[in-house]
Structure formats: structure tokens, C-alpha cells
Design an enzyme around this catalytic site. Sequence first.
Site, PDB file in Angstrom:
ATOM      1  N   SER A 279       9.584   5.578  -3.411  1.00 40.29           N
ATOM      2  CA  SER A 279       9.423   4.618  -2.323  1.00 40.29           C
ATOM      3  C   SER A 279       8.400   5.188  -1.352  1.00 40.29           C
ATOM      4  O   SER A 279       8.371   6.404  -1.116  1.00 40.29           O
ATOM      5  CB  SER A 279      10.763   4.419  -1.612  1.00 40.29           C
ATOM      6  OG  SER A 279      10.555   3.808  -0.348  1.00 40.29           O
TER       7      SER A 279
ATOM      8  N   GLY B  62       0.824  -1.209   0.000  1.00 38.79           N
ATOM      9  CA  GLY B  62       0.000   0.000   0.000  1.00 38.79           C
ATOM     10  C   GLY B  62       0.856   1.256   0.000  1.00 38.79           C
ATOM     11  O   GLY B  62       2.021   1.226  -0.401  1.00 38.79           O
TER      12      GLY B  62
ATOM     13  N   LEU C 220       0.518   3.725  -1.990  1.00 37.30           N
ATOM     14  CA  LEU C 220       0.905   3.622  -3.401  1.00 37.30           C
ATOM     15  C   LEU C 220       1.521   4.903  -3.934  1.00 37.30           C
ATOM     16  O   LEU C 220       1.127   6.009  -3.573  1.00 37.30           O
ATOM     17  CB  LEU C 220      -0.325   3.274  -4.253  1.00 37.30           C
ATOM     18  CG  LEU C 220      -1.014   1.950  -3.954  1.00 37.30           C
ATOM     19  CD1 LEU C 220      -2.085   1.666  -5.009  1.00 37.30           C
ATOM     20  CD2 LEU C 220      -0.025   0.793  -3.888  1.00 37.30           C
ATOM     21  N   HIS C 221       2.494   4.712  -4.823  1.00 44.25           N
ATOM     22  CA  HIS C 221       3.094   5.818  -5.576  1.00 44.25           C
ATOM     23  C   HIS C 221       3.133   5.394  -7.031  1.00 44.25           C
ATOM     24  O   HIS C 221       2.677   4.284  -7.379  1.00 44.25           O
ATOM     25  CB  HIS C 221       4.480   6.171  -5.027  1.00 44.25           C
ATOM     26  CG  HIS C 221       5.394   4.988  -4.887  1.00 44.25           C
ATOM     27  ND1 HIS C 221       5.880   4.287  -5.971  1.00 44.25           N
ATOM     28  CD2 HIS C 221       5.887   4.369  -3.777  1.00 44.25           C
ATOM     29  CE1 HIS C 221       6.646   3.303  -5.543  1.00 44.25           C
ATOM     30  NE2 HIS C 221       6.663   3.321  -4.217  1.00 44.25           N
TER      31      HIS C 221
ATOM     32  N   ASP D 122      13.738  -3.142  -5.725  1.00 41.21           N
ATOM     33  CA  ASP D 122      14.119  -4.058  -4.654  1.00 41.21           C
ATOM     34  C   ASP D 122      14.811  -5.259  -5.295  1.00 41.21           C
ATOM     35  O   ASP D 122      14.249  -6.359  -5.372  1.00 41.21           O
ATOM     36  CB  ASP D 122      12.875  -4.457  -3.863  1.00 41.21           C
ATOM     37  CG  ASP D 122      12.226  -3.235  -3.214  1.00 41.21           C
ATOM     38  OD1 ASP D 122      12.800  -2.719  -2.252  1.00 41.21           O
ATOM     39  OD2 ASP D 122      11.184  -2.782  -3.710  1.00 41.21           O
TER      40      ASP D 122
ATOM     41  N   GLY E 105       5.436   4.384  -8.879  1.00 44.52           N
ATOM     42  CA  GLY E 105       6.186   3.147  -9.120  1.00 44.52           C
ATOM     43  C   GLY E 105       5.280   1.927  -9.032  1.00 44.52           C
ATOM     44  O   GLY E 105       5.333   1.028  -9.879  1.00 44.52           O
ATOM     45  N   HIS E 106       4.414   1.894  -8.001  1.00 46.50           N
ATOM     46  CA  HIS E 106       3.463   0.777  -7.881  1.00 46.50           C
ATOM     47  C   HIS E 106       2.534   0.735  -9.094  1.00 46.50           C
ATOM     48  O   HIS E 106       2.228  -0.332  -9.632  1.00 46.50           O
ATOM     49  CB  HIS E 106       2.590   0.941  -6.637  1.00 46.50           C
ATOM     50  CG  HIS E 106       3.310   0.825  -5.325  1.00 46.50           C
ATOM     51  ND1 HIS E 106       3.416   1.873  -4.443  1.00 46.50           N
ATOM     52  CD2 HIS E 106       3.929  -0.227  -4.737  1.00 46.50           C
ATOM     53  CE1 HIS E 106       4.067   1.473  -3.355  1.00 46.50           C
ATOM     54  NE2 HIS E 106       4.400   0.209  -3.509  1.00 46.50           N
TER      55      HIS E 106
ATOM     56  N   GLN F  12       7.909  -9.174   7.606  1.00 46.42           N
ATOM     57  CA  GLN F  12       9.127  -8.708   6.930  1.00 46.42           C
ATOM     58  C   GLN F  12       9.737  -7.461   7.564  1.00 46.42           C
ATOM     59  O   GLN F  12      10.696  -6.897   7.045  1.00 46.42           O
ATOM     60  CB  GLN F  12       8.876  -8.510   5.437  1.00 46.42           C
ATOM     61  CG  GLN F  12       7.978  -7.357   5.060  1.00 46.42           C
ATOM     62  CD  GLN F  12       7.630  -7.397   3.583  1.00 46.42           C
ATOM     63  OE1 GLN F  12       6.889  -8.261   3.122  1.00 46.42           O
ATOM     64  NE2 GLN F  12       8.180  -6.466   2.801  1.00 46.42           N
TER      65      GLN F  12
ATOM     66  N   ARG G  54       8.588   4.964   1.645  1.00 41.94           N
ATOM     67  CA  ARG G  54       9.341   5.500   2.787  1.00 41.94           C
ATOM     68  C   ARG G  54       9.900   6.894   2.521  1.00 41.94           C
ATOM     69  O   ARG G  54      10.356   7.549   3.462  1.00 41.94           O
ATOM     70  CB  ARG G  54      10.480   4.550   3.166  1.00 41.94           C
ATOM     71  CG  ARG G  54       9.972   3.241   3.789  1.00 41.94           C
ATOM     72  CD  ARG G  54      11.099   2.394   4.346  1.00 41.94           C
ATOM     73  NE  ARG G  54      10.596   1.334   5.220  1.00 41.94           N
ATOM     74  CZ  ARG G  54      10.423   0.061   4.836  1.00 41.94           C
ATOM     75  NH1 ARG G  54      10.721  -0.313   3.612  1.00 41.94           N
ATOM     76  NH2 ARG G  54       9.955  -0.828   5.688  1.00 41.94           N
TER      77      ARG G  54
HETATM   78  P1  AMP Z   1       6.207  -2.263  -1.537  1.00 43.24           P
HETATM   79  O1  AMP Z   1       4.817  -1.695  -1.439  1.00 43.24           O
HETATM   80  O2  AMP Z   1       7.271  -1.315  -1.132  1.00 43.24           O
HETATM   81  O3  AMP Z   1       6.326  -3.630  -0.906  1.00 43.24           O
HETATM   82  O4  AMP Z   1       6.457  -2.499  -3.091  1.00 43.24           O
HETATM   83  C1  AMP Z   1       5.586  -3.289  -3.859  1.00 43.24           C
HETATM   84  C2  AMP Z   1       6.234  -3.567  -5.185  1.00 43.24           C
HETATM   85  O5  AMP Z   1       6.477  -2.332  -5.854  1.00 43.24           O
HETATM   86  C3  AMP Z   1       7.586  -4.279  -5.059  1.00 43.24           C
HETATM   87  O6  AMP Z   1       7.690  -5.226  -6.095  1.00 43.24           O
HETATM   88  C4  AMP Z   1       8.555  -3.145  -5.259  1.00 43.24           C
HETATM   89  O7  AMP Z   1       9.808  -3.569  -5.768  1.00 43.24           O
HETATM   90  C5  AMP Z   1       7.826  -2.289  -6.262  1.00 43.24           C
HETATM   91  N1  AMP Z   1       8.318  -0.917  -6.257  1.00 43.24           N
HETATM   92  C6  AMP Z   1       8.489  -0.124  -5.173  1.00 43.24           C
HETATM   93  N2  AMP Z   1       8.997   1.071  -5.558  1.00 43.24           N
HETATM   94  C7  AMP Z   1       9.150   1.013  -6.906  1.00 43.24           C
HETATM   95  C8  AMP Z   1       9.643   1.941  -7.890  1.00 43.24           C
HETATM   96  N3  AMP Z   1      10.077   3.154  -7.556  1.00 43.24           N
HETATM   97  N4  AMP Z   1       9.660   1.549  -9.189  1.00 43.24           N
HETATM   98  C9  AMP Z   1       9.223   0.312  -9.526  1.00 43.24           C
HETATM   99  N5  AMP Z   1       8.751  -0.599  -8.647  1.00 43.24           N
HETATM  100  C10 AMP Z   1       8.718  -0.245  -7.353  1.00 43.24           C
END
Ligand code: AMP
Length: 333
Positions: A183, A28, A30-31, A148, A33-34, A58, A185
Site C-alpha cells: 500500500s 500514484g 506506485l508500488h 480494496d 501492487g499497482h 475520496q 500508505r
Molecule cells: P490506489 O493508488 O491506492 O488508489 O490504488 C490503485 C489501485 O491499485 C486500486 O485498484 C487498488 O485496489 C490497487 N492496489 C493497491 N494496492 C494493491 C496491492 N497490494 N495489490 C493489488 N492491487 C493493489
Amino acid sequence: MIVARTVTEARAALRGLARPLGFVPTMGALHVGHLKLVEAAGSRCASVAASVFVNPAQFGRGEDFAAYPRDEVRDLRLMKEAGVAVVYAPEADEVYPDGFATVVHVGGTLAGSFEAAARPEHFDGVAVIVVKLLDVVQPDVLFLGEKDAQQLAVVRRLVRDLDLPVAVAGVPTWREPDGLAMSSRNSYLTPEQRAVAPGLFRALLAGAAVAASPGVTATEVVVAATRSLQSPGPAPASAGAAQPDDEPAESDAAGPPAPHLDLEYLAVVDADTFVSVEDIGPRSLLVAAARLGSTRLIDNLALAPPAAGEPHIPSPSSAYPTKDATVRTKGSP
Ligand code: AMP
């Protein structure tokens, strides 16, 4: 869009979806990238499912599980707009019932270095949730971010070792216009920290530029990237917001020291094993982690060896996708 809260609801909702089914797991907050993962899934699959689950397993003790940003209403709206058909968003006790005792551990070289060393148990938490989510969703293609990179390598290993019937597609890292990898974060960063954060990617670009010359070794790449971190970056957009990356400002009586990137690791590794390499090859990745105050940033960049006689210097406009670029997906189902 159906929002499923339980395994039973998710299985029922997913049953009728057109195949191939793409799956995008997220925590969640979300940005863009997601959403690029969802877009990549939509471009390759007939339907897309996603999950929103802040997976306690995790997060290590002392990490940011409680503080991790959560905004489910917004996340669900964005997923609906992006064309997701089913979102699995369970509560923790649906995923980890009382007495849960199963460990999924990907061993070998991936388990002892870099992110695995910095965050013991992190990848066990990732591995168990990935196995559980794949079992519930049973997708044809799993879409993960290259951001990641070690997680991607761990999941590829897991899928191969357990013969899980899914293809894994890595999606390129989506970046802010100044190069900072998006990210969830990043929302922790103060404006002053945010201004110095792109220094990490600038260092990777500096390393990649050196790697483009024939015969260069990993050590030379790491030295160039480290030097970049120690040299002043471009002037920040907001006047006076940031100091050069390497030099914490003399703390004067008027305010706290300026933020700086505190490097945890910077290395050239094989993208599949995360073993450090000295000779640069087609699977070489320059990986880095740094702390900025209490926030940990990770990033990486592929170091393609130059085609014979054609050194290629990555430039910010060509080296990484930002808001305006088109998404490029790798791997095939
Ligand atoms: P997370 O919500 O951080 O667990 O990320 C979910 C998925 O989104 C994971 O496969 C991450 O590698 C991917 N992700 C996170 N940030 C990016 C980004 N800036 N560009 C592409 N994929 C991303």
C-alpha cells in the site's frame, strides 16, 4: 507514452489505441501492487491506459490528503517501463471545475458498513471519479485491486447499475514477503510499526485455516483470527524492533510504548454485498481494518469452503502472491 493533462488531450491520445483497452486508475506513489494491475491489463488487453490522480473527493476531513505521498516523475517512469501507452494525470481543477455539484452514490448494504462506516463519503468520492475516468478513457476492461475489496464491490455495483460498458477485473493482492499487503500508505509506518504490521495478514491466515474445516461458522473464524492478533507473532528481523502485536510495551522512561495493531473490524462478509454472513460460502471474504499509530491498514482474504473431504490449509507460500509469484487475473471481459 503520452501524458495527458486534460480531458481533451486524453481523448485525443486514446482515440487511436488498439482494442481491447485496459485501464488502471491509481493515486500514484506506485508500488509493485499497482504494476501488477498494469501487467494484468497488458496480458489481457491490446493496449493499457492508466491514471494518476490523488482524488480529493475520496479523502475525508482530517484524513491524509495533503500528506499523501506524491512522486509523479517516478510514477510516470514506472508506467512507461511497464508498457502503459497513455497516462491521464489531470490537476484537480480539470476534474472538479468551479461549482462542481454532482454526487454519485452507491447505496444499499455497501454504503453502510465497514469501510463506508469508517470513512463516510469515501465511496461517493470513489464513485464520482470512477464514472468520470471511465467516461474519459472508455476502456473495455477496468482493472482494480482485490486489496480494496469493498471498493471493488462498490465499483462492480456501479457499473452494473448504470449499464456502464466496461468489464471489471479484480487482481489479487500483492504482498511483501512477510505478507503485508502493499500500500502507498505503508510508507507512513515507522520501522517499529512496519515490524508488527504483518500481524494483520497473519490473523487473516489464522482465520482462513480454521475456515478450511467443514462446518465451521464465521464466528469461529473471527475468534481464531482475533486470537492470532492477540498472540505474539514471529520474532522480528531486526532485533528488539517489535513487541508482540497485542501488548503495548510497558512504557518506561526510556522510550515510547511499542506499536500494536488496534483492530477496527474483523468480519466474514459476502464479497458482493458486504453483508456479514455466518455460513461460509464461495463468496465469503474475511475482511479486517486496524490502526497502527495514525496509519490505517486494511486487508482481506477469500475463504474458500473446502472441497468435500479435502481440507485445505493456506500456507504463506501458497496462500498469497509475493514478489516471485505469477499474477493471476480473475473475471473475464
Ligand atoms: P490506489 O493508488 O491506492 O488508489 O490504488 C490503485 C489501485 O491499485 C486500486 O485498484 C487498488 O485496489 C490497487 N492496489 C493497491 N494496492 C494493491 C496491492 N497490494 N495489490 C493489488 N492491487 C493493489
